[in-house]
Design a protein around this motif. Structure first.
Motif, mmCIF file in Angstrom:
data_model
loop_
_atom_site.group_PDB
_atom_site.id
_atom_site.type_symbol
_atom_site.label_atom_id
_atom_site.label_comp_id
_atom_site.label_asym_id
_atom_site.label_seq_id
_atom_site.Cartn_x
_atom_site.Cartn_y
_atom_site.Cartn_z
ATOM 1 N N HIS A 127 -11.109 0.637 3.745
ATOM 2 C CA HIS A 127 -12.335 0.618 2.929
ATOM 3 C C HIS A 127 -12.086 1.136 1.511
ATOM 4 O O HIS A 127 -12.449 0.497 0.515
ATOM 5 C CB HIS A 127 -13.427 1.441 3.611
ATOM 6 N N LEU A 128 -11.459 2.288 1.406
ATOM 7 C CA LEU A 128 -11.243 2.899 0.099
ATOM 8 C C LEU A 128 -10.358 2.017 -0.774
ATOM 9 O O LEU A 128 -10.620 1.856 -1.978
ATOM 10 C CB LEU A 128 -10.600 4.281 0.276
ATOM 11 N N TYR A 143 -19.767 -3.430 5.011
ATOM 12 C CA TYR A 143 -19.358 -2.351 5.913
ATOM 13 C C TYR A 143 -20.534 -1.788 6.693
ATOM 14 O O TYR A 143 -20.427 -1.515 7.890
ATOM 15 C CB TYR A 143 -18.666 -1.238 5.117
ATOM 16 N N SER A 144 -21.667 -1.631 6.020
ATOM 17 C CA SER A 144 -22.811 -1.004 6.700
ATOM 18 C C SER A 144 -23.507 -1.972 7.654
ATOM 19 O O SER A 144 -24.038 -1.554 8.692
ATOM 20 C CB SER A 144 -23.816 -0.492 5.665
ATOM 21 N N THR A 157 -11.479 0.169 -4.394
ATOM 22 C CA THR A 157 -10.830 0.314 -5.698
ATOM 23 C C THR A 157 -10.507 -1.039 -6.316
ATOM 24 O O THR A 157 -10.449 -1.164 -7.543
ATOM 25 C CB THR A 157 -9.536 1.127 -5.564
ATOM 26 N N MET A 158 -10.294 -2.059 -5.488
ATOM 27 C CA MET A 158 -9.983 -3.389 -6.005
ATOM 28 C C MET A 158 -11.236 -4.165 -6.403
ATOM 29 O O MET A 158 -11.177 -5.049 -7.252
ATOM 30 C CB MET A 158 -9.230 -4.207 -4.945
ATOM 31 N N MET A 159 -12.350 -3.841 -5.782
ATOM 32 C CA MET A 159 -13.578 -4.614 -6.004
ATOM 33 C C MET A 159 -14.156 -4.325 -7.391
ATOM 34 O O MET A 159 -14.233 -3.166 -7.802
ATOM 35 C CB MET A 159 -14.600 -4.244 -4.921
ATOM 36 N N PRO A 160 -14.558 -5.363 -8.144
ATOM 37 C CA PRO A 160 -15.239 -5.127 -9.423
ATOM 38 C C PRO A 160 -16.516 -4.312 -9.207
ATOM 39 O O PRO A 160 -17.189 -4.454 -8.179
ATOM 40 C CB PRO A 160 -15.554 -6.544 -9.919
ATOM 41 N N MET A 165 0.835 -1.202 0.000
ATOM 42 C CA MET A 165 0.000 0.000 0.000
ATOM 43 C C MET A 165 0.866 1.247 0.000
ATOM 44 O O MET A 165 0.540 2.255 -0.636
ATOM 45 C CB MET A 165 -0.921 0.002 1.226
ATOM 46 N N GLY A 166 1.997 1.189 0.711
ATOM 47 C CA GLY A 166 2.918 2.318 0.705
ATOM 48 C C GLY A 166 3.511 2.535 -0.670
ATOM 49 O O GLY A 166 3.736 3.667 -1.098
#
Length: 965
Positions: free
Chosen positions: A748-749, A767-768, A753-756, A490-491
C-alpha cells in the motif's frame, strides 16, 4: 523717375545700394549737375514725409531690372481717360520720383569721401606692382646664372646616389618576395601536422609582408594566393572543429580554439560548433538506424539512404528494436559528453585567463574584445544545452513512435523503459530538463503497450482461473514477495536497510553524476542488457511438506523465527484475527490458537495457489513499469486493482454465489461487499460474453475493456459430502485471496508514493472498499459448507416427535441433542481429515464453527417454534436440552462466546412473559420470523394469555410484518 533710371543705367548700377560697391576703382564718377541738385533741393526735406512717399511706391518697381515701368503704367490706364485724374496721378508719380532721386543723391554724397580715399589706394598699388615686376626680372636673370654654374654639376651626383639606394632596397624586397613565394610548402606541412595556429600565424605574417610590397604585380598575385590559402585553412579548421562533436580531445580542441582566436573569429567558431553538433546528432542517429535497417533488410538496396530519418525508423524490426535503441543512446551519449567536455574546457580556460590577466591581451581594446567574446561564448554554450537536448529528444521520439511496441515481451519493454529512463536522467543532468518530449512519447507507447498487455494478462488470468484446481502451492515457510525477481526493485529502493555495510559506498555513487562516472570511458547504456537476466530465487519448497525432516524444522522454527521478515511475522497474527494486531500476543493465547488450529506443523506456511503466485508476479511487473515510468502510474494502478477485482470476483463466483443467503437471515454479505461485487460486475465483467443478461448491452469499446466471467474447472467437485463439499478447495481459494489482500496491504505505502496526488482518493477507495473486503468472503463461502455439513432437517424431524406438554420436570435431555452433537463430532472429524490436505487457519475454523452453531441454534428455535402445545415443564425441558447441547459443544470448539446463544435462550424464556412484556418483546426482537413469534403467542394462549390478548399480540406482529410487504 526716367531721369534717375537713366542715371543708374549710365553708372551701371543695379540699385542705389549696389552702385557704390560695384563701381570699378578706375572708373570715373559723374556728380549731379547744378540743375539736378537744385531740383532736388526744391523737394520737401521732411525725412518722415519723404520715407512715407517712398513706402507708398508699389513693390513691383523694385522687383527686377527688366521691369518696364512705362508699359506697366500704360496698362493701368482705364478705358475712359480723365484729364484731371491723369494729372493728379502724374503729380503723385513725380513726387515719388523726386523722393527716390533725393535719397539716391544723399547716398552718393555720403559715400564720396570713401570713394576718393579708395581711389588713392588703387593708385599706390599700381606703383608697387610696377616695382615688383622689375625685381622679378632681376631675380630670374640671377637664377639662370646659378643653374648653369652649380646645380647641373653638383646635384647630379646626389641623384645618382639616391638611385643606388633605391636599387639596394629593391634587391632586399626581391629577396623577401622570394621567401614569401616559398611559404606555400611550409603551410602545407603545418596543415598536415594539424598545427593550425602556426599555419595561421605564418599566413597572417605573410599577408602583412605582402601588403608592404603590394605595388609589385607579382605580390598582388601572391596576396590573393595567400588569401585562398587562409580560406583553405579555415575550411580545414572547420572540419577539425566538427571532429570534436563526437570524440572530444583537449589538445586538439585547444589548437582549434587558438587558431580561431588568431583569426579573430571566436564567436563565429562558436556558431559553427553548434551547427556541427546539430549536424552530428542528425548524422549519428541516421547512420545507426540505417545500419540496422540495412542489416535486417539483407540486401544492398540503397533506397533506405534516401529516406527521411522519421520514415527510416518505421523499418526497424522488433528483434533489432532494443539493440538499435541502445546503440542510438550510446551514440547520442558520446555527442552530449563531448558538449559537456567542451563547456568544461571553456570554464577552465576562462578561469586561467582571469587568474593571469593581460597575458594574452596587450591593450585595453583587446581586453574588452576578449571579454565580449567570453560573454558571447558562455551564453551560446548555455543556450546550446537546451537546443542540443531538444534535438536528442526529437530524434529519440521519432524512433520510439516509429514502431508499434504493444506486442513486445514484458522484459523487452521493461528494457526499453529502463533505457529511456536512463536517457531522461542524462537529460536532467545535462541541462536540468524534465524531458517532456520523451516523457510524452514514452507515455503514449506505454499506455498503448500497457492496455494491450493488461488485456492479454486478464485473458491469461481467466484461463488460469478456469484451469485452476485450487490445490495448495507449496512454498517455503518464510516466503515473502520481496524474494520474487519482480520485486527486486523495491529492495533497491530500500538499499540502506538491506545492506547497511555498503551504504556509504552507494551514497557516494549516487552523488556522482553520470557525466562524472563515465568521464574517462564507458557508457551508461552498456549496463542495460547486462542486468536484464538475473537469477530468480527459488521460493518453492523442495517437496512440499511431505518430508518429516522439513516438517520438524518448520515446527522447531515456529517459535523461533528471527530470520523471518517482520511482515511475515505479522502474517500469522493477521490470519488468526483478520486484522493487524495492536499489541503483542501472549503465550496463552498462542497456545489456545494452536489447540484450535488444525495441522500445527504448517502453522505459518502461506496458503496460495499457482494462480495467486502468478497474480503477485504480475503485480510486481506492473509496479516495475510504474517505478520506471511515473506518468502512467494511475493507469497501471487501475489495472493492478482490476487484477485483484477479477480474482476476488472469480473466488466469489466459484465458491460463494448462492441465492439462499438472504433467507438465512445471518447477514452473510455486507452492504460494502455487495457494492464491491456489483461494481466489479458492471465495470470489468463482460456479461454478454458470459451468457448473462444482467444489464443492458454495452458498446464494443466498453466490451473491449471487459473480461468474460470465469467458470469453475470441471475437475473441482464441490458436491461430495466426504470432502465436506470441497472444503479444501474453498480454503485454498479463499485464503489465497486473503493472502493476496495481505500482500496488497504490504504494498500500500509503495503504491501510494507512486500514485499522483490527484488520484490518491482512488487508491484509498480501492483499499477501503475492495482489498479490505477479501476476508469478508469467508462468511458466504464457508456458509455453504456449514449448511450442508450437518443434517438440520433430521434434527427438525426428531424435535417434532418430542412431547412438550409434560406435567413433570425431566432430568434427562432428549435424543435429538445427542444426534446433533454426533453431527458436530462428525463435522470435527471431517475438518481434521481436510486439514491433512490443507492447513485450516484459525479464522476459517472459527467461521465454520460459527456458521454451524448459528444454523444449529436457529434450527433449534425453528423446532421450538413448531411446537403446538407446551407446558412450563416442557419449556424447562427445552432449556435442559439446550444447556446439554452447549456443555458438550464447548468441548468440541474453542470458539467463545457461543454464537447465537442468547438467540435460543431468549426465545425459550419468552414463554414466561406477561401480555405487556410479550408485546414489547415482539416490537424489540425483529430477528425472529413471523411464524416463530406467532407460534410463541399461540403456545402461551391459555396458560397466562387470554384470547383478547392473543388477538392484540397477533395484530402487533402483523403491524411489524406490514412494512416488509
Amino acid at each position: 523717375m526716367q531721369k534717375i533710371k537713366s542715371l543708374m543705367a549710365r553708372q551701371g548700377l543695379k540699385s542705389p545700394q549696389e552702385s557704390v560697391v560695384d563701381m570699378s576703382p578706375v572708373e570715373s564718377f559723374r556728380t549731379p549737375s547744378k540743375e539736378e541738385l537744385r531740383e532736388l533741393r526744391e523737394q520737401p526735406t521732411d525725412p518722415q514725409e519723404e520715407q512715407e512717399i517712398i513706402d507708398r511706391i508699389e513693390e513691383v518697381y523694385f522687383s527686377s531690372d527688366s521691369f518696364d515701368m512705362v508699359q506697366y503704367e500704360l496698362e493701368k490706364l482705364p478705358p475712359d481717360l480723365n484729364l484731371l485724374e491723369l494729372e493728379e496721378y502724374r503729380d503723385k508719380l513725380k513726387r515719388q520720383q523726386a523722393a527716390v532721386s533725393k535719397r539716391v543723391a544723399d547716398l552718393i554724397l555720403e559715400k564720396q569721401p570713401s570713394y576718393v580715399k579708395e581711389l588713392e589706394r588703387v593708385t599706390s598699388l599700381q606703383t608697387n606692382l610696377q616695382l615688383a615686376a622689375v625685381i622679378c626680372t632681376n631675380a630670374r636673370r640671377q637664377l639662370h646664372s646659378a643653374k648653369e654654374g652649380f646645380t647641373e654639376a653638383s646635384l647630379g651626383l646626389l641623384a645618382n646616389q639616391r638611385r643606388r639606394q633605391l636599387l639596394t632596397g629593391l634587391l632586399k624586397s626581391l629577396r623577401t618576395i622570394k621567401t614569401l613565394q616559398r611559404t606555400d610548402v611550409r603551410l602545407s606541412e603545418m596543415l598536415e601536422e594539424e598545427d593550425y595556429p602556426g599555419a595561421i600565424q605564418l599566413c597572417l605574417e605573410c599577408q602583412k609582408a605582402a601588403s608592404t610590397f603590394k605595388h609589385y604585380n607579382c605580390i598582388s598575385e601572391l596576396n590573393s594566393k595567400l588569401q585562398d590559402t587562409l580560406e583553405q585553412i579555415e575550411e580545414q579548421l572547420d572540419v577539425a572543429l566538427s571532429k570534436t562533436c563526437k570524440h572530444f580531445d583537449v589538445s586538439h580542441y585547444t589548437k582549434v580554439q587558438l587558431a580561431y582566436k588568431l583569426l579573430g573569429k571566436t564567436q563565429t567558431a562558436m556558431d559553427q560548433l553548434h551547427m556541427h553538433f546539430t549536424q552530428a546528432i542528425h548524422n549519428t542517429v541516421f547512420q545507426v538506424v540505417l545500419g540496422y535497417v540495412e542489416l535486417c533488410a539483407g540486401n544492398a538496396d540503397t533506397k533506405f539512404q534516401k529516406m527521411q530519418y522519421k520514415d527510416l525508423c518505421t523499418h526497424i524490426t522488433a528483434d533489432s528494436y532494443i539493440p538499435c535503441l541502445t546503440d542510438l543512446c550510446k551514440a547520442l551519449w558520446e555527442v552530449m559528453l563531448s558538449y559537456h567536455l567542451t563547456m568544461q574546457w571553456h570554464d577552465e580556460h576562462y578561469k586561467e585567463e582571469e587568474a593571469t590577466p593581460g597575458a594574452d591581451d596587450s591593450s585595453a581594446e583587446g581586453s574588452d574584445e576578449s571579454t565580449v567574446d567570453r560573454s558571447y561564448v558562455k551564453k551560446k554554450l548555455e543556450h546550446g544545452l537546451t537546443r542540443i537536448w531538444q534535438d536528442v529528444q526529437l530524434k529519440v521520439k521519432a524512433y520510439l513512435l516509429g514502431t508499434d511496441v504493444s506486442n513486445f515481451k514484458y522484459d523487452d519493454f521493461i528494457v526499453v523503459l529502463d533505457v529511456i529512463s536512463r536517457l531522461m536522467q542524462v537529460g536532467e543532468e545535462f541541462c536540468g530538463s524534465k524531458s517532456e518530449v520523451l516523457q510524452e512519447s514514452i507515455r503514449r507507447q506505454s499506455v498503448n503497450y500497457f492496455k494491450n498487455y493488461h488485456r492479454t494478462r486478464l485473458e491469461e488470468l481467466r484461463m488460469f482461473l478456469e484451469n485452476e484446481t485450487w490445490e495448495l502451492c507449496p512454498v517455503k515457510y518464510n516466503f515473502s514477495i520481496a524474494q520474487l525477481h519482480e520485486f527486486k526493485f523495491m529492495g533497491q529502493c530500500r538499499s540502506p536497510s538491506v545492506s547497511p555495510s555498503r551504504q556509504p559506498e552507494s551514497t557516494e555513487t549516487v552523488e556522482l553524476s553520470l557525466f562524472e562516472q563515465y568521464l574517462q570511458g564507458g557508457n551508461p547504456f552498456e549496463m542495460q542488457i547486462d542486468n536484464k537476466e538475473e537469477e530468480t530465487e527459488d521460493v518453492l519448497a523442495s517437496n512440499g511438506y511431505e518430508s518429516d525432516e522439513l516438517e520438524k524444522s518448520v515446527y522447531q522454527d515456529y517459535d523461533s523465527d528471527s530470520d523471518v521478515p517482520e511482515e511475515l511475522k505479522q502474517d500469522y497474527v493477521d490470519e488468526q484475527t483478520g486484522d493487524a494486531p495492536v499489541k503483542s500476543v501472549s503465550r496463552e493465547t498462542l497456545r489456545s490458537r494452536k489447540r484450535s488450529d488444525y495441522n500445527l506443523n504448517r502453522a505459518n506456511a502461506p496458503i496460495l495457489t499457482n494462480t495467486t503466485l502468478n497474480v503477485i508476479r504480475l503485480v510486481g511487473k506492473y509496479m516495475q513499469m510504474m517505478n520506471i515510468l511515473k506518468p502512467i502510474a494511475f493507469d497501471v494502478i487501475h489495472c493492478v486493482s482490476q487484477l485483484f477485482d477479477y480474482y476476488l470476483y472469480a473466488v466469489y463466483t466459484f465458491f460463494g454465489r448462492n441465492d439462499m443467503y438472504e433467507s438465512s437471515g445471518l447477514g452473510l454479505i455486507s452492504s460494502r461487499l455487495r457494492t464491491t461485487l456489483s461494481r466489479i460486475q458492471e465495470s470489468l465483467i463482460d456479461v454478454e460474453a458470459g451468457g448473462e443478461n444482467a444489464g443492458p448491452h454495452a458498446s464494443p469499446e466498453e466490451r473491449k475493456e471487459k473480461v468474460p466471467s470465469p467458470h469453475l474447472s470441471q475437475l473441482v467437485v464441490l458436491t461430495a459430502s466426504d470432502t465436506l463439499y470441497g472444503l479444501a478447495e474453498r480454503v485454498v481459494a479463499t485464503e489465497s485471496l486473503v493472502f493476496l489482500a495481505e500482500q496488497f496491504e504490504f504494498l500500500h505505502l509503495h503504491l501510494d508514493t507512486m500514485m499522483p496526488s490527484a488520484k490518491k482518493p482512488f487508491l484509498q477507495q480501492f483499499y477501503s472498499q475492495t482489498v479490505s473486503t477479501a476476508s469478508e468472503l469467508r462468511k458466504p463461502i464457508y456458509w455453504i459448507v456449514a449448511a450442508k455439513a450437518i443434517d438440520y432437517e433430521q434434527m427438525l424431524l426428531l424435535m417434532a416427535g418430542v412431547k412438550w406438554d409434560i406435567k413433570e420436570i425431566m432430568s434427562q435431555h432428549n435424543i435429538y441433542v445427542d444426534v446433533l452433537l454426533k453431527e458436530f463430532e462428525k463435522f470435527n472429524q471431517r475438518l481434521g481429515d481436510v486439514s491433512k490436505i490443507v492447513r485450516i487457519p484459525l479464522p476459517v475454523s472459527n467461521v465454520l464453527w460459527e456458521h454451524c452453531i448459528r444454523l444449529a441454534n436457529r434450527t433449534l428455535v425453528e423446532g421450538y417454534a413448531n411446537v403446538k402445545k407446551c407446558s412450563n415443564e416442557g419449556r424447562a425441558l427445552m432449556q435442559l436440552d439446550f444447556q446439554q447441547f452447549l456443555m458438550k459443544l464447548e468441548k468440541l470448539t474453542d470458539l467463545r462466546p457461543i454464537p447465537d446463544k442468547e438467540f435460543v435462550e431468549t426465545y425459550i424464556k419468552a414463554y414466561y412473559l406477561t401480555e405487556n412484556d410479550m408485546e414489547q418483546f415482539i416490537k424489540n426482537h425483529r430477528e425472529y420470523s413471523m411464524k416463530q413469534l406467532t407460534n410463541l403467542v399461540n403456545v402461551c394462549l391459555g396458560s397466562h394469555i387470554n384470547k383478547k390478548a392473543r388477538q392484540k399480540l397477533l395484530a402487533a406482529i402483523d403491524d411489524i410484518d406490514r412494512p416488509k410487504r
